[in-house]
Design an enzyme around this catalytic site. Sequence first.
Site, PDB file in Angstrom:
ATOM      1  N   SER A 147       0.859  -1.186   0.000  1.00 28.66           N
ATOM      2  CA  SER A 147       0.000   0.000   0.000  1.00 28.66           C
ATOM      3  C   SER A 147       0.890   1.229   0.000  1.00 28.66           C
ATOM      4  O   SER A 147       2.023   1.194   0.514  1.00 28.66           O
ATOM      5  CB  SER A 147      -0.904   0.027   1.246  1.00 28.66           C
ATOM      6  OG  SER A 147      -1.518   1.295   1.404  1.00 28.66           O
ATOM      7  N   TYR A 160      -0.974  -0.406  10.431  1.00 30.21           N
ATOM      8  CA  TYR A 160      -1.162  -0.665   8.999  1.00 30.21           C
ATOM      9  C   TYR A 160       0.031  -0.174   8.190  1.00 30.21           C
ATOM     10  O   TYR A 160       0.564  -0.900   7.343  1.00 30.21           O
ATOM     11  CB  TYR A 160      -2.441   0.017   8.523  1.00 30.21           C
ATOM     12  CG  TYR A 160      -2.758  -0.211   7.064  1.00 30.21           C
ATOM     13  CD1 TYR A 160      -3.130  -1.474   6.605  1.00 30.21           C
ATOM     14  CD2 TYR A 160      -2.693   0.832   6.140  1.00 30.21           C
ATOM     15  CE1 TYR A 160      -3.430  -1.687   5.266  1.00 30.21           C
ATOM     16  CE2 TYR A 160      -2.988   0.628   4.800  1.00 30.21           C
ATOM     17  CZ  TYR A 160      -3.350  -0.633   4.374  1.00 30.21           C
ATOM     18  OH  TYR A 160      -3.643  -0.849   3.050  1.00 30.21           O
TER      19      TYR A 160
END
Length: 256
Positions: A147, A160
């Site tokens: 990501s 994350y």
Amino acid sequence: MTETKDKALTGRVALVTGAGNGIGRATAMLLASRGAVVGINDLKPEFVDATVDAIKASGGSAIAIAQDVSSRDGMRRAVLGLAEQQGRLDILVNNAAWVRYQPVAEIAPETVERMLNIGFKAIIWGIQAAAEAMDAERGGAIINVASVAGLISAKNSIVYSGIKAGVMGITRAAAAELGARNIRVNAVAPSAIPTEGTMRNRNAELDARRIARTPLGRLGTVDDIAKTIAYLAGDDSGFMSAQVLTVDGGITVTNI
């Protein structure tokens, strides 16, 4: 299924984790449309069956693999079971993840553990199993879903962002080790992509701000990411390894 006349993956066997919806489902359907036999992995059998049915309805080949890949044993059952059944494994897409965004003070041990098990450790176990299953001469392609959060971070994303940065590191290290066996390891790093799983972290105001910061003037789609993964899985990227492709409309390295 995405329309395509490209059958360049005919005869190859792929496994996509987290293929019950979102990026995983779009990727599985695209790989199948290009001729691959695709193992559909997800924790929820009903999601697995829905993706398998959709692929078969479009004339593709898919195999249901309802398996919890958050453990080493679970991932090995998914990867090696498919390879044994089909006689080969050519492509692994490590897409499965479980995400929670929380302020620093609210991060709980169980949240960190679950996110690490599914989004970080499972990638290590998947690479390990795929390296065992892939033919020593034919090799294969492993694609990890990272990501842009591993490159640029926002508040409430400590766990994350750390995991996705780690996925990029895993990708480069695995590519260095497995290249001698003709196994290519790459990653894609999407920006915010609307999916069923991201709905809780999106709203119209936030999406508008993201679009305003994106040079291409829109949010990405699951098909945008699936097409990049399919490129990394195929022969057109045959001399690419250890790469992280940002698929973000330009948001990561621009300032508008």
